[in-house]
Design a protein around this motif. Sequence first.
Motif, PDB file in Angstrom:
ATOM      1  N   LEU A 185      -4.630   0.622 -16.200  1.00  0.00           N
ATOM      2  CA  LEU A 185      -6.164   1.520 -14.816  1.00  0.00           C
ATOM      3  C   LEU A 185      -5.278   1.800 -13.507  1.00  0.00           C
ATOM      4  O   LEU A 185      -5.603   2.680 -12.934  1.00  0.00           O
ATOM      5  N   LEU A 186      -4.264   0.925 -13.930  1.00  0.00           N
ATOM      6  CA  LEU A 186      -3.818   0.633 -11.805  1.00  0.00           C
ATOM      7  C   LEU A 186      -2.370   1.484 -12.066  1.00  0.00           C
ATOM      8  O   LEU A 186      -2.500   2.744 -11.416  1.00  0.00           O
ATOM      9  N   ILE A 187      -1.598   1.836 -12.963  1.00  0.00           N
ATOM     10  CA  ILE A 187      -0.663   2.813 -13.197  1.00  0.00           C
ATOM     11  C   ILE A 187      -0.723   4.003 -12.648  1.00  0.00           C
ATOM     12  O   ILE A 187      -0.355   4.751 -11.487  1.00  0.00           O
ATOM     13  N   PRO A 188      -1.507   4.864 -13.101  1.00  0.00           N
ATOM     14  CA  PRO A 188      -2.437   6.210 -12.692  1.00  0.00           C
ATOM     15  C   PRO A 188      -2.635   6.241 -10.934  1.00  0.00           C
ATOM     16  O   PRO A 188      -1.899   7.678 -10.454  1.00  0.00           O
ATOM     17  N   SER A 189      -3.033   5.812 -11.044  1.00  0.00           N
ATOM     18  CA  SER A 189      -3.135   5.001  -9.680  1.00  0.00           C
ATOM     19  C   SER A 189      -2.100   5.212  -8.187  1.00  0.00           C
ATOM     20  O   SER A 189      -1.846   4.991  -6.842  1.00  0.00           O
ATOM     21  N   VAL A 190      -1.260   4.388  -8.857  1.00  0.00           N
ATOM     22  CA  VAL A 190       0.591   3.846  -8.183  1.00  0.00           C
ATOM     23  C   VAL A 190       0.647   4.666  -7.826  1.00  0.00           C
ATOM     24  O   VAL A 190       2.019   4.972  -6.972  1.00  0.00           O
ATOM     25  N   LYS A 191       0.892   5.159  -9.046  1.00  0.00           N
ATOM     26  CA  LYS A 191       2.076   6.833  -8.959  1.00  0.00           C
ATOM     27  C   LYS A 191       1.672   7.933  -7.933  1.00  0.00           C
ATOM     28  O   LYS A 191       2.191   8.756  -7.569  1.00  0.00           O
ATOM     29  N   LYS A 192      -0.109   7.720  -7.960  1.00  0.00           N
ATOM     30  CA  LYS A 192      -0.411   9.170  -6.909  1.00  0.00           C
ATOM     31  C   LYS A 192       0.041   8.353  -5.642  1.00  0.00           C
ATOM     32  O   LYS A 192       0.181   8.764  -4.582  1.00  0.00           O
ATOM     33  N   GLU A 193      -0.512   6.920  -5.039  1.00  0.00           N
ATOM     34  CA  GLU A 193       0.076   6.471  -4.348  1.00  0.00           C
ATOM     35  C   GLU A 193       0.753   4.724  -4.093  1.00  0.00           C
ATOM     36  O   GLU A 193      -0.314   4.162  -4.876  1.00  0.00           O
ATOM     37  N   ILE A 226     -12.022  -8.965  -3.193  1.00  0.00           N
ATOM     38  CA  ILE A 226     -12.856  -8.612  -2.228  1.00  0.00           C
ATOM     39  C   ILE A 226     -11.921  -8.197  -0.955  1.00  0.00           C
ATOM     40  O   ILE A 226     -11.723  -6.823  -0.573  1.00  0.00           O
ATOM     41  N   LEU A 227     -11.104  -9.438  -0.602  1.00  0.00           N
ATOM     42  CA  LEU A 227     -10.154  -9.342   0.384  1.00  0.00           C
ATOM     43  C   LEU A 227      -8.930  -8.044  -0.164  1.00  0.00           C
ATOM     44  O   LEU A 227      -8.970  -7.613   0.573  1.00  0.00           O
ATOM     45  N   GLY A 228      -8.740  -7.927  -1.237  1.00  0.00           N
ATOM     46  CA  GLY A 228      -7.559  -7.127  -2.158  1.00  0.00           C
ATOM     47  C   GLY A 228      -8.734  -6.249  -1.742  1.00  0.00           C
ATOM     48  O   GLY A 228      -6.927  -4.833  -1.318  1.00  0.00           O
ATOM     49  N   GLY A 229      -8.975  -5.415  -1.966  1.00  0.00           N
ATOM     50  CA  GLY A 229     -10.166  -4.011  -1.209  1.00  0.00           C
ATOM     51  C   GLY A 229     -10.516  -3.595  -0.108  1.00  0.00           C
ATOM     52  O   GLY A 229     -10.090  -2.784  -0.157  1.00  0.00           O
ATOM     53  N   MET A 230     -10.657  -4.859   0.753  1.00  0.00           N
ATOM     54  CA  MET A 230     -10.698  -4.932   2.033  1.00  0.00           C
ATOM     55  C   MET A 230      -9.644  -4.139   2.886  1.00  0.00           C
ATOM     56  O   MET A 230      -9.736  -3.429   3.749  1.00  0.00           O
ATOM     57  N   SER A 231      -8.837  -4.845   2.270  1.00  0.00           N
ATOM     58  CA  SER A 231      -7.266  -4.266   3.154  1.00  0.00           C
ATOM     59  C   SER A 231      -6.174  -2.825   2.634  1.00  0.00           C
ATOM     60  O   SER A 231      -5.797  -1.771   3.115  1.00  0.00           O
ATOM     61  N   GLY A 232      -7.055  -2.260   1.713  1.00  0.00           N
ATOM     62  CA  GLY A 232      -7.217  -1.181   1.214  1.00  0.00           C
ATOM     63  C   GLY A 232      -7.785  -0.068   2.550  1.00  0.00           C
ATOM     64  O   GLY A 232      -7.249   1.058   2.597  1.00  0.00           O
ATOM     65  N   ILE A 233      -8.461  -0.489   2.805  1.00  0.00           N
ATOM     66  CA  ILE A 233      -8.824   0.143   3.773  1.00  0.00           C
ATOM     67  C   ILE A 233      -8.506   0.233   5.180  1.00  0.00           C
ATOM     68  O   ILE A 233      -8.080   2.097   5.642  1.00  0.00           O
ATOM     69  N   VAL A 234      -7.345  -0.959   5.480  1.00  0.00           N
ATOM     70  CA  VAL A 234      -6.600  -0.717   6.489  1.00  0.00           C
ATOM     71  C   VAL A 234      -4.893   0.048   5.842  1.00  0.00           C
ATOM     72  O   VAL A 234      -4.411   1.230   6.851  1.00  0.00           O
ATOM     73  N   LEU A 235      -4.440  -0.508   4.722  1.00  0.00           N
ATOM     74  CA  LEU A 235      -3.307   0.598   4.274  1.00  0.00           C
ATOM     75  C   LEU A 235      -3.564   1.810   3.771  1.00  0.00           C
ATOM     76  O   LEU A 235      -2.967   2.688   4.215  1.00  0.00           O
ATOM     77  N   LEU A 236      -4.361   1.594   3.328  1.00  0.00           N
ATOM     78  CA  LEU A 236      -4.844   3.987   3.084  1.00  0.00           C
ATOM     79  C   LEU A 236      -5.175   4.650   4.000  1.00  0.00           C
ATOM     80  O   LEU A 236      -5.846   5.647   4.081  1.00  0.00           O
ATOM     81  N   ARG A 237      -5.601   3.782   5.296  1.00  0.00           N
ATOM     82  CA  ARG A 237      -6.389   4.916   6.450  1.00  0.00           C
ATOM     83  C   ARG A 237      -5.787   6.044   6.498  1.00  0.00           C
ATOM     84  O   ARG A 237      -4.805   6.263   7.407  1.00  0.00           O
ATOM     85  N   GLY A 238      -6.450   6.944   6.506  1.00  0.00           N
ATOM     86  CA  GLY A 238      -5.526   8.031   7.227  1.00  0.00           C
ATOM     87  C   GLY A 238      -5.080   8.914   5.291  1.00  0.00           C
ATOM     88  O   GLY A 238      -4.563  10.004   5.956  1.00  0.00           O
ATOM     89  N   GLU A 239      -5.188   7.916   4.570  1.00  0.00           N
ATOM     90  CA  GLU A 239      -4.700   9.395   3.418  1.00  0.00           C
ATOM     91  C   GLU A 239      -5.650  10.331   3.280  1.00  0.00           C
ATOM     92  O   GLU A 239      -6.662   9.326   3.510  1.00  0.00           O
ATOM     93  N   GLU A 240      -4.844  10.983   2.776  1.00  0.00           N
ATOM     94  CA  GLU A 240      -5.864  12.568   1.756  1.00  0.00           C
ATOM     95  C   GLU A 240      -6.368  11.692   0.531  1.00  0.00           C
ATOM     96  O   GLU A 240      -5.812  10.873  -0.462  1.00  0.00           O
ATOM     97  N   THR A 241      -7.758  12.274   0.006  1.00  0.00           N
ATOM     98  CA  THR A 241      -8.139  11.530  -0.965  1.00  0.00           C
ATOM     99  C   THR A 241      -8.300  12.309  -2.001  1.00  0.00           C
ATOM    100  O   THR A 241      -8.341  14.444  -0.890  1.00  0.00           O
TER     101      THR A 241
END
Length: 241
Positions: A185-193, A226-241
């Motif tokens: 489940l993780l690898i396709p997302s990592v390849k994208k970002e 939860i905290l790992g997911g919340m870190s995505g708010i900072v790391l992915l800020r401004g990224e295009e979806t």
Amino acid sequence: MAKAASRNNTSSIQMIQKGLACGFPIMVGYLPIAITYGVLAKQSGMSVSELTLMSVMVFAGASQFMGANMIAVGAGTIEIIIATFVLNFRHFVMSLSFMNRLRGIDLKWKLPLSMGLTDETFAVASLHTKEAKMEKGAWFYTVIILAAYLSWVIGSFIGGMLGEIIPDKLSQSMEIALYAMFIGLLIPSVKKELKVGGIAIIAMLIHALCVQVGMSTGWAIVLGTILGGMSGIVLLRGEET
């Protein structure tokens, strides 16, 4: 009127046949994963009836794998509920998107269809949007979801039964399926970002730290998620979806 009824009946049959054709690959893919889940759940201490009922009522592969693993390590009920809720939160977004595509379908179809969504059925449904505008299009989506659902429940039951008869060493070796599933489940997302991989590492480190300070494995999983997911708010800020 007889001719009109005949046309409607034919349309329903065609939608069912098309749904079966699109749903069959999902069935084939779900069976071995469901069997693996059944074996692991049986190994974690669940009875065949319990693990099968979990598939009937939950129908969420990743959450069921996580739930079985957390049961095996002695996690509490609240810990399991919170962890699986966070893991499955994406289904709210998928359901809203799916309902937006089904505007032309009666409300009586929408709730049961949204309850049966998985990553795979959502992906297939997303590739077939024109059926939502057809008179009997609801049958197309219903058959896809039912095919996936029945194969998952049946596969879980078979896995539970196999878990009672296969050697312990063989069943224990199947634990690798849990990690393989989440890596898949993780690898396709990592390849994208690549930053997604950083989020996974942060979640892993938080979990490890919580365990080291004496926190229970269940709550460590919850906080890491939860905290790992919340870190995505900072790391992915401004990224295009």
